[in-house]
Write a protein that holds these residues in place. Structure first.
Motif, PDB file in Angstrom:
ATOM      1  N   UNK A 154       0.827  -1.213   0.000  1.00 38.00           N
ATOM      2  CA  UNK A 154       0.000   0.000   0.000  1.00 38.00           C
ATOM      3  C   UNK A 154       0.859   1.260   0.000  1.00 38.00           C
ATOM      4  N   UNK A 155       1.871   1.302   0.845  1.00 40.98           N
ATOM      5  CA  UNK A 155       2.725   2.482   0.933  1.00 40.98           C
ATOM      6  C   UNK A 155       3.538   2.683  -0.346  1.00 40.98           C
ATOM      7  N   UNK A 156       4.079   1.603  -0.890  1.00 42.17           N
ATOM      8  CA  UNK A 156       4.863   1.701  -2.119  1.00 42.17           C
ATOM      9  C   UNK A 156       3.983   2.189  -3.267  1.00 42.17           C
ATOM     10  N   UNK A 157       2.783   1.628  -3.380  1.00 40.71           N
ATOM     11  CA  UNK A 157       1.877   2.047  -4.441  1.00 40.71           C
ATOM     12  C   UNK A 157       1.516   3.516  -4.333  1.00 40.71           C
ATOM     13  N   UNK A 158       1.202   3.974  -3.115  1.00 40.07           N
ATOM     14  CA  UNK A 158       0.829   5.382  -2.926  1.00 40.07           C
ATOM     15  C   UNK A 158       1.980   6.301  -3.317  1.00 40.07           C
ATOM     16  N   UNK A 159       3.184   5.960  -2.897  1.00 37.40           N
ATOM     17  CA  UNK A 159       4.350   6.788  -3.243  1.00 37.40           C
ATOM     18  C   UNK A 159       4.563   6.792  -4.757  1.00 37.40           C
ATOM     19  N   UNK A 160       4.434   5.623  -5.360  1.00 41.10           N
ATOM     20  CA  UNK A 160       4.636   5.540  -6.810  1.00 41.10           C
ATOM     21  C   UNK A 160       3.566   6.343  -7.551  1.00 41.10           C
TER      22      UNK A 160
END
Length: 93
Positions: free
Chosen positions: A28-34
């Motif tokens: 979730x965090x990686x996707x949001x940052x990306x």
């Protein structure tokens, strides 16, 4: 930030270098940052980004693999996390 290999990563361009098989627990965090690093999504509110991220299904494709063909139903969006994709048409002269 995302913690990866005991380091804090804040730069979205560094975050996208994390291989898909190492996303476990950070998806979730990686996707949001990306998503925030993609020009198309930069101005969207976090609530919209959250809703898009909830629907994302990470996929991996091999080099040369066809993702879709001309005429296929376009009921999804492709967001490239890492790598390149091309659009090719076969034409008859």
């Amino acid at each position: 930030f995302v913690e990866y290999k005991n380091k804090e990563i804040k730069d979205p361009f560094e975050i996208i270098k994390i291989p898909l098989n190492e996303w476990k627990g950070k998806e979730e965090l990686i996707l949001k940052k990306h998503m925030k690093s993609i020009e198309f999504f930069k101005e969207y509110h976090d609530i919209i980004i959250d809703q898009v991220c909830e629907r994302i299904e990470p996929m991996e494709y091999k080099q040369g693999q066809v993702i879709m063909n001309k005429g296929d139903k376009a009921d999804f969006m492709i967001i490239i996390y890492s790598g390149l994709a091309g659009i090719y048409f076969n034409t008859v002269a």
